[in-house]
Design a protein around this motif. Structure first.
Motif, mmCIF file in Angstrom:
data_model
loop_
_atom_site.group_PDB
_atom_site.id
_atom_site.type_symbol
_atom_site.label_atom_id
_atom_site.label_comp_id
_atom_site.label_asym_id
_atom_site.label_seq_id
_atom_site.Cartn_x
_atom_site.Cartn_y
_atom_site.Cartn_z
ATOM 1 N N SER A 151 0.845 -1.195 0.000
ATOM 2 C CA SER A 151 0.000 0.000 0.000
ATOM 3 C C SER A 151 0.881 1.246 0.000
ATOM 4 N N ALA A 152 0.280 2.371 -0.310
ATOM 5 C CA ALA A 152 1.011 3.645 -0.295
ATOM 6 C C ALA A 152 1.607 3.887 1.090
ATOM 7 N N LYS A 153 0.837 3.585 2.121
ATOM 8 C CA LYS A 153 1.314 3.777 3.498
ATOM 9 C C LYS A 153 2.530 2.893 3.773
ATOM 10 N N GLU A 154 2.458 1.631 3.349
ATOM 11 C CA GLU A 154 3.580 0.706 3.554
ATOM 12 C C GLU A 154 4.816 1.162 2.790
ATOM 13 N N ARG A 155 4.645 1.644 1.554
ATOM 14 C CA ARG A 155 5.788 2.136 0.760
ATOM 15 C C ARG A 155 6.424 3.349 1.426
ATOM 16 N N TYR A 156 5.584 4.256 1.930
ATOM 17 C CA TYR A 156 6.085 5.449 2.604
ATOM 18 C C TYR A 156 6.851 5.074 3.873
ATOM 19 N N GLU A 157 6.283 4.193 4.666
ATOM 20 C CA GLU A 157 6.942 3.781 5.914
ATOM 21 C C GLU A 157 8.255 3.062 5.633
ATOM 22 N N GLN A 158 8.297 2.247 4.591
ATOM 23 C CA GLN A 158 9.540 1.555 4.235
ATOM 24 C C GLN A 158 10.591 2.539 3.765
ATOM 25 N N PHE A 159 10.184 3.555 3.011
ATOM 26 C CA PHE A 159 11.119 4.580 2.547
ATOM 27 C C PHE A 159 11.738 5.297 3.749
ATOM 28 N N ILE A 160 10.933 5.612 4.747
ATOM 29 C CA ILE A 160 11.439 6.285 5.956
ATOM 30 C C ILE A 160 12.474 5.410 6.660
ATOM 31 N N VAL A 161 12.202 4.110 6.721
ATOM 32 C CA VAL A 161 13.147 3.175 7.363
ATOM 33 C C VAL A 161 14.437 3.085 6.551
ATOM 34 N N ASP A 162 14.299 2.937 5.234
ATOM 35 C CA ASP A 162 15.473 2.750 4.374
ATOM 36 C C ASP A 162 16.296 4.018 4.197
ATOM 37 N N TYR A 163 15.635 5.175 4.122
ATOM 38 C CA TYR A 163 16.326 6.432 3.793
ATOM 39 C C TYR A 163 15.863 7.570 4.707
ATOM 40 N N PRO A 164 16.105 7.449 6.017
ATOM 41 C CA PRO A 164 15.587 8.464 6.949
ATOM 42 C C PRO A 164 16.073 9.889 6.653
ATOM 43 N N ASP A 165 17.322 10.042 6.235
ATOM 44 C CA ASP A 165 17.857 11.374 5.961
ATOM 45 C C ASP A 165 17.292 11.959 4.666
ATOM 46 N N LEU A 166 17.013 11.099 3.729
ATOM 47 C CA LEU A 166 16.548 11.548 2.419
ATOM 48 C C LEU A 166 15.128 12.100 2.468
ATOM 49 N N VAL A 167 14.299 11.594 3.369
ATOM 50 C CA VAL A 167 12.904 12.037 3.471
ATOM 51 C C VAL A 167 12.835 13.548 3.671
ATOM 52 N N GLN A 168 13.702 14.069 4.515
ATOM 53 C CA GLN A 168 13.680 15.507 4.812
ATOM 54 C C GLN A 168 14.290 16.351 3.692
ATOM 55 N N GLN A 169 15.184 15.759 2.901
ATOM 56 C CA GLN A 169 15.874 16.500 1.844
ATOM 57 C C GLN A 169 15.054 16.641 0.565
ATOM 58 N N LEU A 170 14.199 15.661 0.302
ATOM 59 C CA LEU A 170 13.512 15.613 -0.986
ATOM 60 C C LEU A 170 12.301 16.527 -1.043
ATOM 61 N N PRO A 171 12.139 17.221 -2.152
ATOM 62 C CA PRO A 171 10.873 17.932 -2.366
ATOM 63 C C PRO A 171 9.740 16.896 -2.387
ATOM 64 N N LYS A 172 8.605 17.252 -1.826
ATOM 65 C CA LYS A 172 7.503 16.298 -1.664
ATOM 66 C C LYS A 172 7.009 15.742 -3.000
ATOM 67 N N HIS A 173 7.023 16.535 -4.070
ATOM 68 C CA HIS A 173 6.539 16.024 -5.355
ATOM 69 C C HIS A 173 7.447 14.922 -5.893
ATOM 70 N N LEU A 174 8.747 14.977 -5.593
ATOM 71 C CA LEU A 174 9.660 13.918 -6.030
ATOM 72 C C LEU A 174 9.445 12.645 -5.224
ATOM 73 N N LEU A 175 9.247 12.794 -3.930
ATOM 74 C CA LEU A 175 8.978 11.633 -3.085
ATOM 75 C C LEU A 175 7.662 10.977 -3.503
ATOM 76 N N ALA A 176 6.653 11.779 -3.787
ATOM 77 C CA ALA A 176 5.359 11.241 -4.239
ATOM 78 C C ALA A 176 5.534 10.452 -5.531
ATOM 79 N N SER A 177 6.297 10.993 -6.467
ATOM 80 C CA SER A 177 6.524 10.302 -7.736
ATOM 81 C C SER A 177 7.255 8.982 -7.514
ATOM 82 N N TYR A 178 8.254 8.988 -6.658
ATOM 83 C CA TYR A 178 8.997 7.765 -6.354
ATOM 84 C C TYR A 178 8.083 6.698 -5.749
ATOM 85 N N LEU A 179 7.194 7.115 -4.855
ATOM 86 C CA LEU A 179 6.303 6.179 -4.175
ATOM 87 C C LEU A 179 5.111 5.777 -5.037
#
Length: 189
Positions: free
Chosen positions: A147-175
Motif C-alpha cells: 500500500s502507499a502507506k507501507e511504501r512510505y513507511e519503508q522509505f522512511i526506514v530505508d532512507y531516513p535522511d533523504l525524506v527531509q531533503q527531498l521535495p515532496k513532489h519527487l517523493l510522491a513520484s517515487y512512491l
C-alpha cells in the motif's frame, strides 16, 4: 572526497594505497549544478557515476508525459542508465541533480581495463551489481504489492535522511502516489 570510494572498496575487497591511486587515476571528477543532467534520455551513456556529494534522481517520462522516478542517488551510491552504459545504447532514463552534486565518473572502457588488471575489482563490481539487482527487485515487488502507506513507511526506514531533503513532489513520484496522498501519509506519521 575519494576516501568515500576507497572506503567502499575496502568494505568488499583489499586494495593497497598504491593500487587505489592507480584505480582512481581511471576516474574523472565532475561537479554538476542543481537540475543539470548526468544522463539524458536519447544520448549515449559514457559513465557510471559514483556520487561523492549531493543527490540525483533517475527517472523515465512516459508517452503521456508522466514522470516515474526509478531511484535516487546519494553519496556512496553508483548510478547510471546501465543498459545504455553496458551495451552502448542510447539512454532511456534521465538522471539529473536535485542538488549540487559531485561525482567520480568511470567509463566502460576503463572499468573493463581495471577489471582485467585487478580480479578483486571485478569481484567488487559483481558484488555491487548483485546488491543493485536485489534492491531493484525489492523496489518492483514493493510497488506491486504494498500500500502507499507501507511504501512510505519503508522509505522512511530505508532512507531516513533523504525524506527531509527531498521535495515532496519527487517523493510522491517515487512512491507512485499523488502529492495529496503523500501529504496525508506525512501528517499521519
Amino acid at each position: 572526497m575519494s576516501e568515500l570510494l576507497k572506503k567502499q572498496f575496502q568494505a568488499i575487497i583489499s586494495v593497497s594505497s598504491e593500487e587505489f591511486d592507480y584505480i582512481l587515476g581511471h576516474f574523472s571528477h565532475k561537479k554538476f549544478k542543481k537540475h543539470q543532467y548526468l544522463v539524458q534520455a536519447g544520448d549515449l551513456v559514457h559513465y557510471d557515476y559514483f556520487v561523492l556529494s549531493g543527490c540525483v534522481k533517475s527517472y523515465f517520462t512516459d508517452e503521456s508525459g508522466k514522470t516515474h522516478i526509478l531511484l535516487f542517488g546519494i553519496p556512496d551510491w553508483w548510478i547510471t542508465d546501465y543498459e545504455a552504459y553496458y551495451f552502448q545504447k542510447k539512454a532511456t532514463v534521465n538522471i539529473d541533480c536535485i542538488a549540487e552534486t559531485e561525482v567520480l565518473c568511470l567509463s566502460h572502457i576503463n572499468r573493463e581495463k581495471l577489471c582485467q588488471e585487478f580480479h578483486a575489482l571485478e569481484h567488487f563490481f559483481r558484488k555491487k551489481t548483485n546488491r543493485r539487482n536485489v534492491v531493484l527487485q525489492n523496489r518492483i515487488l514493493t510497488l506491486l504489492s504494498s500500500s502507499a502507506k507501507e511504501r512510505y513507511e519503508q522509505f522512511i526506514v530505508d532512507y531516513p535522511d533523504l525524506v527531509q531533503q527531498l521535495p515532496k513532489h519527487l517523493l510522491a513520484s517515487y512512491l507512485g502516489v499523488t502529492r495529496e496522498t503523500l501529504s496525508r501519509l506525512y501528517h499521519a506519521h
